[in-house]
Design a protein around this motif. Sequence first.
Motif, PDB file in Angstrom:
ATOM      1  N   SER A 194      -4.833   5.205   0.841  1.00  0.00           N
ATOM      2  CA  SER A 194      -5.857   5.292  -0.205  1.00  0.00           C
ATOM      3  C   SER A 194      -6.360   6.719  -0.376  1.00  0.00           C
ATOM      4  CB  SER A 194      -7.021   4.343   0.109  1.00  0.00           C
ATOM      5  OG  SER A 194      -7.635   4.686   1.336  1.00  0.00           O
ATOM      6  N   SER A 201       0.830  -1.200   0.000  1.00  0.00           N
ATOM      7  CA  SER A 201       0.000   0.000   0.000  1.00  0.00           C
ATOM      8  C   SER A 201       0.868   1.255   0.000  1.00  0.00           C
ATOM      9  CB  SER A 201      -0.915  -0.017   1.230  1.00  0.00           C
ATOM     10  OG  SER A 201      -1.653   1.179   1.335  1.00  0.00           O
ATOM     11  N   TYR A 239      -6.510  -2.529  -3.979  1.00  0.00           N
ATOM     12  CA  TYR A 239      -7.457  -1.955  -3.028  1.00  0.00           C
ATOM     13  C   TYR A 239      -8.859  -2.547  -3.122  1.00  0.00           C
ATOM     14  CZ  TYR A 239      -4.208   1.513  -1.274  1.00  0.00           C
ATOM     15  OH  TYR A 239      -3.150   2.119  -0.649  1.00  0.00           O
TER      16      TYR A 239
END
Length: 318
Positions: A218, A118, A259
């Motif tokens: 994100s 991530s 994601y």
Amino acid sequence: MLPSQSYSNISLFQPPAFLMVGIPELEAIHGWISIPFSAMYTAALTGNCLILLAVRRTPSLHQPMYYFLSMLALTDVGLTLSTLPTTLALLWFDHRLIGFNACLVQMFFLHSFSVVESSVLLAMSFDRFVAISNPLRYAAVLTNNVIIRIGLAIVTRASVSLFPVPFLLKRLNFCPGKIPLSHSFCFHADVMKRACADITVNILYGLYVVLSTVGIDSLLIGLSYTLILRTVMHLASPRERIRALNTCVSHTLAVMIFYIPVIGVSMIHHFGRHLPAIVHTLVAYVYLVVPPVLNPIIYSVKSKPIREAMLRMLMRQG
């Protein structure tokens, strides 16, 4: 099962091993299922290792964009190796037991590599933003020292965030007997729910880790693409706009294949408790196995320099 309060008077019990279920309802054909899994693991390791070798052996690829791609490939290798031993041992040899401490170690690395992935995707979005918004200062901003520091910060962040998790699990009391897990690997939410104790602290810390890593990443990736789109819209030529956006396609696809399964796993664990066990298992496999398989394919197809470097390397070997 006794109420959690009654366990204060019982000595701490940690099982010597967990029992891995594998793919529920399909145990009879685990041998056949091992074929596509073996193919995916082979593709993931081969593809990501080829990217690493191509970047290392091609001087023209010694640029920030490809250094970050190498970080992504190395992370995918680590994520693949985290689940490969227990998954294939179960599917090939029906080896279902994993020691308690070994389970915690696997869980630490599995989730650490997920957090690292991530973070690398966030770093790659920053790379694209700098390349598009300020191309003349691109090399000056993303120097080798800066990239090394970003890499060290990513690893440190993941390690520090996940370090307490195994110890929080070791403080829990587990029910005696062979405790079954829902997967062929140790997943934090799965192991945590097998405890015969109050797991509020574990739930809250797990939520904190998710929100402070994948959650923030994100949001920042979304912000970076908002700024990228605003920059692109100010370009005079439509051809320049298309060319600028085209440099982001590979990264956008990589973000989506990482994601979307992450969101799916989180939603199922919180709201899909009544779904069949096989649904939980398949979504977890998609989350952990599919991105390492698809990322090398995406970048080798969309990035001409990577594709040509890989082909030259394979031709030399042949």
